[in-house]
Motif scaffolding. Sequence first.
Motif, PDB file in Angstrom:
ATOM      1  N   LEU A   1      -1.163  34.662   0.542  1.00 44.48           N
ATOM      2  CA  LEU A   1      -1.943  35.684  -0.166  1.00 44.48           C
ATOM      3  C   LEU A   1      -1.089  36.441  -1.172  1.00 44.48           C
ATOM      4  CD1 LEU A   1      -4.043  37.117   2.814  1.00 44.48           C
ATOM      5  CD2 LEU A   1      -4.892  35.717   0.914  1.00 44.48           C
ATOM      6  N   ILE A   2       0.149  36.725  -0.783  1.00 38.27           N
ATOM      7  CA  ILE A   2       1.067  37.416  -1.693  1.00 38.27           C
ATOM      8  C   ILE A   2       1.352  36.549  -2.909  1.00 38.27           C
ATOM      9  CG2 ILE A   2       3.461  38.208  -1.949  1.00 38.27           C
ATOM     10  CD1 ILE A   2       3.243  39.221   0.984  1.00 38.27           C
ATOM     11  N   LEU A   3       1.627  35.266  -2.677  1.00 37.70           N
ATOM     12  CA  LEU A   3       1.877  34.351  -3.791  1.00 37.70           C
ATOM     13  C   LEU A   3       0.638  34.231  -4.682  1.00 37.70           C
ATOM     14  CD1 LEU A   3       3.681  32.370  -5.281  1.00 37.70           C
ATOM     15  CD2 LEU A   3       2.955  30.589  -3.665  1.00 37.70           C
ATOM     16  N   ALA A   4      -0.538  34.153  -4.073  1.00 37.20           N
ATOM     17  CA  ALA A   4      -1.784  34.046  -4.842  1.00 37.20           C
ATOM     18  C   ALA A   4      -1.966  35.274  -5.738  1.00 37.20           C
ATOM     19  CB  ALA A   4      -2.979  33.898  -3.900  1.00 37.20           C
ATOM     20  N   PHE A   5      -1.664  36.460  -5.203  1.00 31.84           N
ATOM     21  CA  PHE A   5      -1.774  37.667  -6.018  1.00 31.84           C
ATOM     22  C   PHE A   5      -0.785  37.634  -7.179  1.00 31.84           C
ATOM     23  CE2 PHE A   5      -0.347  41.982  -7.071  1.00 31.84           C
ATOM     24  CZ  PHE A   5      -1.543  42.494  -7.554  1.00 31.84           C
ATOM     25  N   GLN A   6       0.441  37.183  -6.918  1.00 29.92           N
ATOM     26  CA  GLN A   6       1.441  37.089  -7.979  1.00 29.92           C
ATOM     27  C   GLN A   6       0.989  36.126  -9.082  1.00 29.92           C
ATOM     28  OE1 GLN A   6       4.605  36.059  -5.258  1.00 29.92           O
ATOM     29  NE2 GLN A   6       5.639  38.023  -5.576  1.00 29.92           N
ATOM     30  N   VAL A   7       0.381  35.017  -8.670  1.00 24.26           N
ATOM     31  CA  VAL A   7      -0.137  34.051  -9.646  1.00 24.26           C
ATOM     32  C   VAL A   7      -1.242  34.688 -10.485  1.00 24.26           C
ATOM     33  CG1 VAL A   7      -1.433  31.893  -9.902  1.00 24.26           C
ATOM     34  CG2 VAL A   7       0.512  31.999  -8.324  1.00 24.26           C
ATOM     35  N   GLU A   8      -2.169  35.388  -9.820  1.00 23.99           N
ATOM     36  CA  GLU A   8      -3.270  36.034 -10.543  1.00 23.99           C
ATOM     37  C   GLU A   8      -2.752  37.114 -11.489  1.00 23.99           C
ATOM     38  OE1 GLU A   8      -6.191  34.998 -10.756  1.00 23.99           O
ATOM     39  OE2 GLU A   8      -6.291  33.639  -9.037  1.00 23.99           O
ATOM     40  N   LEU A   9      -1.713  37.817 -11.077  1.00 23.71           N
ATOM     41  CA  LEU A   9      -1.122  38.846 -11.938  1.00 23.71           C
ATOM     42  C   LEU A   9      -0.541  38.207 -13.198  1.00 23.71           C
ATOM     43  CD1 LEU A   9      -0.532  41.881 -12.163  1.00 23.71           C
ATOM     44  CD2 LEU A   9       1.622  41.476 -10.941  1.00 23.71           C
ATOM     45  N   GLY A  10       0.082  37.034 -13.036  1.00 22.33           N
ATOM     46  CA  GLY A  10       0.593  36.308 -14.191  1.00 22.33           C
ATOM     47  C   GLY A  10      -0.528  35.839 -15.108  1.00 22.33           C
ATOM     48  N   GLU A  11      -1.623  35.369 -14.517  1.00 21.24           N
ATOM     49  CA  GLU A  11      -2.764  34.923 -15.322  1.00 21.24           C
ATOM     50  C   GLU A  11      -3.400  36.104 -16.061  1.00 21.24           C
ATOM     51  OE1 GLU A  11      -5.362  32.676 -12.796  1.00 21.24           O
ATOM     52  OE2 GLU A  11      -3.908  31.055 -12.554  1.00 21.24           O
ATOM     53  N   LEU A  12      -3.420  37.265 -15.415  1.00 19.57           N
ATOM     54  CA  LEU A  12      -3.926  38.471 -16.074  1.00 19.57           C
ATOM     55  C   LEU A  12      -3.051  38.821 -17.270  1.00 19.57           C
ATOM     56  CD1 LEU A  12      -5.795  41.000 -16.133  1.00 19.57           C
ATOM     57  CD2 LEU A  12      -4.158  42.082 -14.565  1.00 19.57           C
ATOM     58  N   ALA A  13      -1.745  38.795 -17.082  1.00 21.68           N
ATOM     59  CA  ALA A  13      -0.821  39.086 -18.184  1.00 21.68           C
ATOM     60  C   ALA A  13      -1.006  38.093 -19.320  1.00 21.68           C
ATOM     61  CB  ALA A  13       0.623  39.063 -17.677  1.00 21.68           C
ATOM     62  N   ASN A  14      -1.244  36.842 -18.981  1.00 19.43           N
ATOM     63  CA  ASN A  14      -1.438  35.810 -19.992  1.00 19.43           C
ATOM     64  C   ASN A  14      -2.674  36.090 -20.853  1.00 19.43           C
ATOM     65  OD1 ASN A  14      -0.438  33.334 -21.122  1.00 19.43           O
ATOM     66  ND2 ASN A  14      -2.245  32.332 -20.272  1.00 19.43           N
ATOM     67  N   GLU A  15      -3.730  36.624 -20.224  1.00 18.69           N
ATOM     68  CA  GLU A  15      -4.936  36.969 -20.978  1.00 18.69           C
ATOM     69  C   GLU A  15      -4.759  38.263 -21.760  1.00 18.69           C
ATOM     70  OE1 GLU A  15      -7.320  34.997 -21.406  1.00 18.69           O
ATOM     71  OE2 GLU A  15      -7.284  33.623 -19.712  1.00 18.69           O
ATOM     72  N   GLN A  16      -3.853  39.140 -21.315  1.00 18.01           N
ATOM     73  CA  GLN A  16      -3.652  40.422 -21.989  1.00 18.01           C
ATOM     74  C   GLN A  16      -2.920  40.251 -23.328  1.00 18.01           C
ATOM     75  OE1 GLN A  16      -0.950  42.721 -22.636  1.00 18.01           O
ATOM     76  NE2 GLN A  16      -2.453  44.230 -23.313  1.00 18.01           N
ATOM     77  N   ARG A  17      -1.876  39.437 -23.366  1.00 22.50           N
ATOM     78  CA  ARG A  17      -1.245  38.884 -24.570  1.00 22.50           C
ATOM     79  C   ARG A  17      -0.422  39.848 -25.421  1.00 22.50           C
ATOM     80  NH1 ARG A  17      -2.318  33.827 -25.525  1.00 22.50           N
ATOM     81  NH2 ARG A  17      -1.435  33.980 -27.626  1.00 22.50           N
TER      82      ARG A  17
END
Length: 204
Positions: free
Chosen positions: A32-48
């Motif tokens: 779950l911790i790793l999944a959250f870290q991945v989602e945080l990276g995907e969020l940053a990628n969309e923020q740009r």
Amino acid sequence: MNLSNLFEKQLPLREKIINQHNLQDQDLMPGLILAFQVELGELANEQRSWKHWSKDQKPRTKIICIACNGAGEVYHPINGIQITCPHCNGEGIESPVNPLLEEYVDGISFILEIGLELSEEWLIDENYPTYWITTDDTQSIIEQFQTVYREIADFSRDYDVMTYSELVSQYLGLGKMLGFHWVEIEQAYIAKREINLKRQEEGY
């Protein structure tokens, strides 16, 4: 802002996932911790905005129509004149989905899952305290992302309840910096939860 309602909504999805995949006796926290870290990276990628090497630094808040590349018009294949794009009806977007909000809400889902894995009874208690939002007006969006990464790293060391609370407040603070209001976060979470429930029913 109170997350108790969302914890209660997440619980049936969590139970369905656990039962569907026979996870009753497993420690789910590392994943779950790793999944959250991945989602945080995907969020940053969309923020740009932090991509200083790119001329495209605007947050992805809509899905551009692939037929007209967001212009709303295309050239007629026979006579060559510009016409309203038939794919998007001139709107220039594929759908009203906000990719930035959707990624943020995916992070909310894993925040809830981490909390429920930590202490289910504590989180769904009707007297559960309202979360505060932590933001520092002197911080940039990059620094806020880094703060959330530090908080999840700190939490991963000992699964401390207070560290978890700080993680949540910092992530909510990130949402505020991204311009999201609680009502739209809650609505987007509920919509995504229904999709996730359907996925489990369909053997995702």
